[in-house]
Scaffold this active site. Structure first.
Site, short mmCIF file in Angstrom:
data_model
loop_
_atom_site.label_atom_id
_atom_site.label_comp_id
_atom_site.label_asym_id
_atom_site.label_seq_id
_atom_site.Cartn_x
_atom_site.Cartn_y
_atom_site.Cartn_z
N HIS A 140 37.65 4.78 -6.45
CA HIS A 140 36.75 4.08 -5.53
C HIS A 140 37.68 4.25 -4.22
O HIS A 140 37.54 3.32 -3.31
CB HIS A 140 36.57 2.32 -5.52
CG HIS A 140 35.08 2.62 -7.11
ND1 HIS A 140 33.65 2.90 -6.28
CD2 HIS A 140 34.70 2.39 -7.39
CE1 HIS A 140 33.01 2.69 -7.04
NE2 HIS A 140 33.38 2.13 -8.50
N GLU A 171 25.03 -2.00 -1.56
CA GLU A 171 24.09 -0.02 -0.78
C GLU A 171 23.01 0.07 -0.42
O GLU A 171 22.58 0.27 0.39
CB GLU A 171 24.24 0.22 -2.79
CG GLU A 171 25.29 1.01 -2.62
CD GLU A 171 26.41 0.20 -4.21
OE1 GLU A 171 25.71 -1.32 -3.81
OE2 GLU A 171 27.34 0.72 -4.28
N GLU A 226 35.91 2.41 -12.68
CA GLU A 226 34.88 3.06 -12.54
C GLU A 226 35.48 4.65 -12.23
O GLU A 226 34.77 5.24 -10.82
CB GLU A 226 33.27 2.82 -12.14
CG GLU A 226 32.90 1.88 -11.81
CD GLU A 226 31.58 1.98 -11.05
OE1 GLU A 226 30.60 1.88 -11.49
OE2 GLU A 226 31.70 2.28 -9.83
N ASP A 234 36.26 0.77 -0.04
CA ASP A 234 35.11 1.15 -1.30
C ASP A 234 35.39 2.23 -0.29
O ASP A 234 35.78 3.33 0.28
CB ASP A 234 33.97 0.43 -1.98
CG ASP A 234 33.59 0.74 -3.12
OD1 ASP A 234 33.57 2.09 -3.62
OD2 ASP A 234 33.57 -0.22 -4.11
N ASP A 263 22.22 -7.23 -6.56
CA ASP A 263 21.33 -6.07 -6.24
C ASP A 263 19.91 -6.26 -6.74
O ASP A 263 19.48 -4.97 -6.44
CB ASP A 263 21.95 -4.80 -5.92
CG ASP A 263 23.08 -4.66 -7.55
OD1 ASP A 263 22.33 -5.32 -8.32
OD2 ASP A 263 23.75 -3.56 -7.01
C1 ACM Z 1 31.23 -2.68 -10.73
O1 ACM Z 1 29.94 -2.76 -10.94
N1 ACM Z 1 31.80 -1.20 -10.71
C2 ACM Z 1 32.07 -2.98 -10.91
#
Ligand code: ACM
Length: 689
Positions: free
Chosen positions: A188, A395, A252, A117, A345
């Protein structure tokens, strides 16, 4: 029949017919012995796991006793997965093995490994050593990234060698688990582009941004040399991972860099694709071709639907289940991995004791109740749902223990959802097995969150100088028993059924009991007027619903850090119903966090209020956040950090009870000021209660 004679096996695993799937088994428990029959190794393994589960389900009640049963069992879904993000935070190999053990014990069969990432590249690639020598290391944002003595940068990172990966893949395979690697593209990609900028859109991708979270703009370019690089990487990946599926990310990838690039626009025109989404589709199809050429299948996040799905692609639906519905309606397979319900999370309860994470609560029950056969799908479309998967994006999981606590016990509910037919889904049956489940997780050496089982106390001032103590657990399971005399609560202690009026100085000790067994830890709540007049940020109302986090402080580098409940898009908190019939002294403990969030143009939407003093103020507004400012408390040195500071000021008397809205003034979001806790006491007194 008696038990088998000495020397004869009490437990027999036999190859034989077992209906349904390669993972199916038959289990027969009789006085003469236990027999597991299955056509395949996986079935024998799962049969043995079931024997273990039956043997330890009443472990707390004495020696193991196997009930006589005859079971034909097979999984509901073929994909029962867990995604581990080793990029945002890096886990020890031993931790991953413990997670694999716990997955196997719950008949989960896919570890989706998010290895790459913006924040780090974690997989050794022999042909491109800079991916790990450069791309595996970052400097954490703020005080966490500086040695407080020398001021020098602290590196964070690590990677898995190919030998370690082979070992983990074999360890997983021995437990019926396939490891599916994920190599993100076209976004990413900051970490690999810091290592090899020639494959990206800018000459010098900003290394310092590797300490940020969020959605970054850095994309791969579409030159042939970039695909040669990606194919080389995928070749080493496919050599290491024998999985049928290879995950290419695809999520994203904000298209700003592609939109702004004449070379990319020329590529779009040359290819005759419609736009940047069409280009992403073409990009992903090139990857798929390479993966298919080696006899493997490609899977990606649901954005790979945009601009047209690659011919043989499987879709992992994370933006709800819409991606799965769209994929299935086009005849493609899909895996359900929806945010928020299967995103580990998220917090598990409202308690300030939960590990840091996203503030929205996804309880064990929310996960258990997840509907893996949604009405939005027709019967034919449902056949394309391979299964479901929980994700742990890390994170906010800085330690391996936090990762495990965020994951367990919720992953157990995911596992039951993936294995058991919907008709046998029963929350009461599931919760009755939770004490035994906790014992199993303990035996496996996996940390798990007990906070949602435990009594949480809310203290408020009561009549006659007493304090009202209200007790409730996040999940509301079982019954709460308590003592006020220092004794450890037992099943004979008073049952809690309504708030208690308690004299300051005493300690309420409370525990939850489920079916007569202690459930979670004994919790101690020292009772004082100060505690009754204090609310942590988690006990205040967070005003907004933007980026709502239970966010850890960046200081100290080593040792315990404060955790703030905050909406980073609108840092603002409300104390509901403050009694202002006489003037109050407000004391606030405050912190400041680095704004290490890549949110693009949204950053300009964060409200900034101009300070009147050099270090800014804590503003207190009456009856809501558009109300009159009744106090502006200068922050002075308390705002400086790192670490917490304390400020205080006086709120004037106003008739009755009022909501108090608390915000900071600041010239910039860097750093962002945050509340840790607030105390309201009578003005004029010393504040000593
Ligand atoms: C993601 O949460 N961007 C897969």
């Amino acid at each position: 029949e008696g038990p088998p004679p000495a020397g004869e096996a009490a437990i027999v695993l036999a190859r034989g017919e077992a209906a349904g799937s390669p993972e199916a088994y038959a289990l027969d428990v009789a006085p003469s012995g236990v027999t597991v029959t299955a056509a395949k190794r996986a079935g024998l393994f799962y049969g043995a796991i079931s024997v273990w589960q039956l043997a330890v389900q009443d472990a707390a009640k004495g020696p193991a006793q196997l009930p006589a049963v005859s079971i034909d069992d097979a999984p509901r879904f073929v994909w029962r997965g867990f995604m581990l993000d080793s990029a945002r935070h890096f886990q020890k190999v031993e931790t991953i093995k413990a997670i694999l053990d716990a997955m196997a014990a719950h008949k989960l069969n896919v570890l989706h490994w998010h290895l790459v990432d913006d924040q780090g590249w974690r997989l050794e690639i022999k042909k491109y050593p800079k991916l790990t020598s450069e791309g595996a290391w970052r400097v954490p944002a703020g005080a966490a990234g500086r040695d407080p003595k020398t001021g020098k940068a602290i590196r964070y990172g690590g990677f898995y060698t190919q030998d370690q990966v082979r070992d983990l893949v074999a360890y997983a395979a021995a437990r019926g688990i396939t490891v599916v690697p994920e190599i993100e593209m076209p976004g990413h990609a900051l970490a690999p582009l810091v290592a090899y900028p020639q494959y990206g859109m800018t000459k010098t991708p900003p290394r310092q941004n590797m300490g940020d979270w969020g959605v970054f703009p850095y994309l791969y370019n579409t030159d042939d040399q970039t695909f040669a690089f990606l194919n080389d990487v995928l070749d080493e990946v496919m050599d290491l991972f024998p999985s049928q599926y290879i995950h290419v990310g695809g999520d994203e990838a904000v298209k700003d860099q592609w939109k702004a690039s004449p070379a990319i626009q020329a590529r779009i025109a040359q290819l005759g694709v419609k736009d940047e989404h069409g280009l992403q589709s073409w990009f992903i199809q090139r990857a798929e071709k390479h993966i298919n050429a080696r006899g493997r299948r490609m899977i990606g996040w649901d954005e790979i639907l945009e601009g047209g799905l690659a011919p043989n692609a499987t879709v992992m639906s994370w933006r709800g289940i819409d991606g799965a519905v769209a994929a299935a309606s086009q005849g493609h397979d899909a895996v359900l991995a929806p945010d928020s319900t299967l995103y580990m999370d998220r917090r598990q309860s409202a308690s300030a004791d939960e590990p840091p994470g996203r503030l929205k609560i996804i309880s064990l029950k929310d996960v258990y109740d997840f509907d893996a056969a949604p009405a939005a799908l027709t019967e034919a479309q449902r056949a394309h749902i391979l299964g479901l998967q929980a994700t742990a994006f890390t994170e906010h999981m800085r330690t391996d223990e936090r990762l495990q606590k965020m994951t367990f016990p919720r992953l157990v509910a995911v596992a039951e959802n993936g294995w058991t037919p919907a008709a046998r889904h029963d929350w009461n049956s599931f919760t009755a097995r939770l004490p035994a489940e906790m014992a199993r997780l303990d035996a496996l050496g996996v940390a798990h969150d007990t906070v949602p089982y435990e009594p949480q106390a809310t203290l408020t001032p009561a009549e006659g100088g007493k304090v009202s103590v209200a007790l409730a657990s996040g999940l509301g399971l079982g019954e709460i028993r308590y003592t006020a005399d220092g004794a450890v609560p037992t099943t004979a202690s008073p049952l809690y059924d309504a708030p208690l009026d308690v004299a300051p100085g005493k300690t309420i000790r409370a525990r939850t009991f489920l079916d007569g067994q202690g459930f979670g830890r004994v919790r101690d709540y020292p009772v004082s007027l100060l505690a009754a007049n204090t609310r942590s940020s988690h006990q205040l109302e967070v005003c907004g619903n933007g980026i709502n986090l239970s966010l850890e402080d960046d200081a100290p580098v080593n040792g315990q850090r404060a955790v703030f409940a905050v909406d980073l898009m609108n840092p603002c908190w409300v104390w509901k119903g403050a009694d202002l019939s006489s003037a109050l002294k407000l004391t606030a403990r405050i912190g400041q966090v680095p704004f290490n969030f890549q949110i693009g143009a949204d950053k300009a939407k964060i409200p900034l209020r101009a300070p009147a003093t050099p270090a800014g103020e804590l503003d207190v507004r009456l009856d809501g956040c558009a109300g009159e400012v009744i106090a502006a408390i200068p922050l002075g040195a308390a705002a400086r950090g790192p670490g917490l500071g304390t400020v205080s000021g006086v709120l004037p008397a106003r008739a009755g009870r009022h909501d108090l809205c608390l915000t900071f003034t600041a010239r910039s979001v860097e750093p962002t000021l945050v509340l840790d806790q607030v105390t309201l006491t009578a003005a004029g007194k010393s504040g000593k209660n």
